[in-house]
Scaffold this motif. Structure first.
Motif, PDB file in Angstrom:
ATOM      1  N   ILE A  80      -4.095  31.779  37.100  1.00 44.51           N
ATOM      2  CA  ILE A  80      -5.049  30.772  36.645  1.00 44.51           C
ATOM      3  C   ILE A  80      -5.061  29.599  37.619  1.00 44.51           C
ATOM      4  O   ILE A  80      -4.027  29.074  38.011  1.00 44.51           O
ATOM      5  N   ASN A  81      -6.271  29.262  38.066  1.00 48.38           N
ATOM      6  CA  ASN A  81      -6.482  28.094  38.921  1.00 48.38           C
ATOM      7  C   ASN A  81      -7.959  27.715  38.800  1.00 48.38           C
ATOM      8  O   ASN A  81      -8.742  28.413  38.153  1.00 48.38           O
ATOM      9  N   ALA A  82      -8.333  26.617  39.416  1.00 45.70           N
ATOM     10  CA  ALA A  82      -9.699  26.123  39.275  1.00 45.70           C
ATOM     11  C   ALA A  82     -10.729  27.134  39.782  1.00 45.70           C
ATOM     12  O   ALA A  82     -11.770  27.348  39.150  1.00 45.70           O
ATOM     13  N   GLU A  83     -10.436  27.760  40.916  1.00 52.41           N
ATOM     14  CA  GLU A  83     -11.371  28.737  41.479  1.00 52.41           C
ATOM     15  C   GLU A  83     -11.591  29.910  40.528  1.00 52.41           C
ATOM     16  O   GLU A  83     -12.729  30.328  40.294  1.00 52.41           O
ATOM     17  N   HIS A  84     -10.514  30.445  39.972  1.00 53.64           N
ATOM     18  CA  HIS A  84     -10.628  31.587  39.062  1.00 53.64           C
ATOM     19  C   HIS A  84     -11.296  31.195  37.752  1.00 53.64           C
ATOM     20  O   HIS A  84     -12.047  31.993  37.170  1.00 53.64           O
ATOM     21  N   LEU A  85     -11.035  29.990  37.277  1.00 54.48           N
ATOM     22  CA  LEU A  85     -11.709  29.524  36.060  1.00 54.48           C
ATOM     23  C   LEU A  85     -13.211  29.401  36.283  1.00 54.48           C
ATOM     24  O   LEU A  85     -14.016  29.785  35.417  1.00 54.48           O
ATOM     25  N   ARG A  86     -13.609  28.881  37.441  1.00 49.33           N
ATOM     26  CA  ARG A  86     -15.038  28.787  37.759  1.00 49.33           C
ATOM     27  C   ARG A  86     -15.661  30.184  37.819  1.00 49.33           C
ATOM     28  O   ARG A  86     -16.769  30.408  37.335  1.00 49.33           O
ATOM     29  N   GLU A  87     -14.947  31.128  38.428  1.00 45.85           N
ATOM     30  CA  GLU A  87     -15.453  32.503  38.527  1.00 45.85           C
ATOM     31  C   GLU A  87     -15.593  33.132  37.141  1.00 45.85           C
ATOM     32  O   GLU A  87     -16.601  33.774  36.836  1.00 45.85           O
ATOM     33  N   ALA A  88     -14.600  32.947  36.295  1.00 45.56           N
ATOM     34  CA  ALA A  88     -14.671  33.484  34.931  1.00 45.56           C
ATOM     35  C   ALA A  88     -15.853  32.867  34.188  1.00 45.56           C
ATOM     36  O   ALA A  88     -16.595  33.569  33.494  1.00 45.56           O
ATOM     37  N   HIS A  89     -16.021  31.570  34.332  1.00 47.67           N
ATOM     38  CA  HIS A  89     -17.125  30.883  33.673  1.00 47.67           C
ATOM     39  C   HIS A  89     -18.464  31.428  34.169  1.00 47.67           C
ATOM     40  O   HIS A  89     -19.382  31.701  33.374  1.00 47.67           O
ATOM     41  N   ARG A  90     -18.590  31.596  35.487  1.00 42.97           N
ATOM     42  CA  ARG A  90     -19.816  32.144  36.054  1.00 42.97           C
ATOM     43  C   ARG A  90     -20.109  33.535  35.494  1.00 42.97           C
ATOM     44  O   ARG A  90     -21.231  33.848  35.118  1.00 42.97           O
ATOM     45  N   MET A  91     -19.067  34.365  35.414  1.00 42.31           N
ATOM     46  CA  MET A  91     -19.233  35.724  34.899  1.00 42.31           C
ATOM     47  C   MET A  91     -19.705  35.703  33.453  1.00 42.31           C
ATOM     48  O   MET A  91     -20.624  36.445  33.075  1.00 42.31           O
ATOM     49  N   LEU A  92     -19.079  34.867  32.639  1.00 39.79           N
ATOM     50  CA  LEU A  92     -19.446  34.795  31.229  1.00 39.79           C
ATOM     51  C   LEU A  92     -20.858  34.251  31.040  1.00 39.79           C
ATOM     52  O   LEU A  92     -21.615  34.747  30.202  1.00 39.79           O
ATOM     53  N   GLU A  93     -21.226  33.249  31.813  1.00 41.02           N
ATOM     54  CA  GLU A  93     -22.568  32.683  31.712  1.00 41.02           C
ATOM     55  C   GLU A  93     -23.651  33.662  32.133  1.00 41.02           C
ATOM     56  O   GLU A  93     -24.801  33.536  31.706  1.00 41.02           O
ATOM     57  N   SER A  94     -23.301  34.649  32.943  1.00 42.06           N
ATOM     58  CA  SER A  94     -24.305  35.627  33.387  1.00 42.06           C
ATOM     59  C   SER A  94     -24.813  36.477  32.225  1.00 42.06           C
ATOM     60  O   SER A  94     -25.897  37.050  32.304  1.00 42.06           O
ATOM     61  N   GLY A  95     -24.024  36.555  31.160  1.00 41.87           N
ATOM     62  CA  GLY A  95     -24.428  37.376  30.022  1.00 41.87           C
ATOM     63  C   GLY A  95     -24.277  38.860  30.264  1.00 41.87           C
ATOM     64  O   GLY A  95     -24.713  39.679  29.479  1.00 41.87           O
ATOM     65  N   ARG A  96     -23.649  39.235  31.354  1.00 37.47           N
ATOM     66  CA  ARG A  96     -23.507  40.648  31.722  1.00 37.47           C
ATOM     67  C   ARG A  96     -22.061  41.135  31.687  1.00 37.47           C
ATOM     68  O   ARG A  96     -21.773  42.272  32.029  1.00 37.47           O
ATOM     69  N   THR A  97     -21.162  40.258  31.276  1.00 36.27           N
ATOM     70  CA  THR A  97     -19.746  40.625  31.256  1.00 36.27           C
ATOM     71  C   THR A  97     -19.474  41.604  30.121  1.00 36.27           C
ATOM     72  O   THR A  97     -19.893  41.395  28.995  1.00 36.27           O
ATOM     73  N   ILE A  98     -18.782  42.659  30.440  1.00 40.83           N
ATOM     74  CA  ILE A  98     -18.343  43.621  29.436  1.00 40.83           C
ATOM     75  C   ILE A  98     -16.821  43.586  29.431  1.00 40.83           C
ATOM     76  O   ILE A  98     -16.187  43.703  30.470  1.00 40.83           O
TER      77      ILE A  98
END
Length: 119
Positions: free
Chosen positions: A93-111
């Motif tokens: 866990i770090n800022a970069e990975h949190l941003r990436e996770a957030h981006r993935m979730l916001e895409s609406g395509r995460t499974i």
């Protein structure tokens, strides 16, 4: 017929009421605010909320049942019948990975679930 709702129960309640047959059951495990439960009345759909810690939290007389349930789940996991829904491990866990996770979730395509370690 039964619907098992793990997320978005509040947003999907009308659809559940529509697809469930009379005397159907709706089981939810997510947290949400007020819902229009009256949507279930005309079909006598029963609503059940499951929370893993109810027995221990309220010290119910049947607390030992939770051990049985957890042992059964462990057996099913060990047998490969139940598997994780984790599909993406972003590492530490770090800022970069949190941003990436957030981006993935916001895409609406995460499974599945996104995981990180080091909390």
């Amino acid at each position: 017929m039964c619907v098992f709702s793990t997320a978005g129960t509040d947003k999907n309640l009308a659809a559940y009421a529509d697809i469930l047959k009379p005397l159907g059951r709706l089981v939810a495990i997510d947290d949400f605010g007020p819902v229009e439960i009256g949507l279930l009345k005309c079909k006598s759909i029963s609503f059940h909320w499951e929370f893993m810690f109810t027995r221990s939290l309220h010290q119910t007389p049947d607390q030992a049942v939770q051990r049985y349930i957890l042992n059964q789940i462990a057996r099913l996991v060990d047998a490969g019948i139940i598997t994780t829904t984790a599909t993406t491990d972003l590492g530490t866990i770090n800022a970069e990975h949190l941003r990436e996770a957030h981006r993935m979730l916001e895409s609406g395509r995460t499974i599945g679930k996104i995981t990180m370690i080091g909390f």
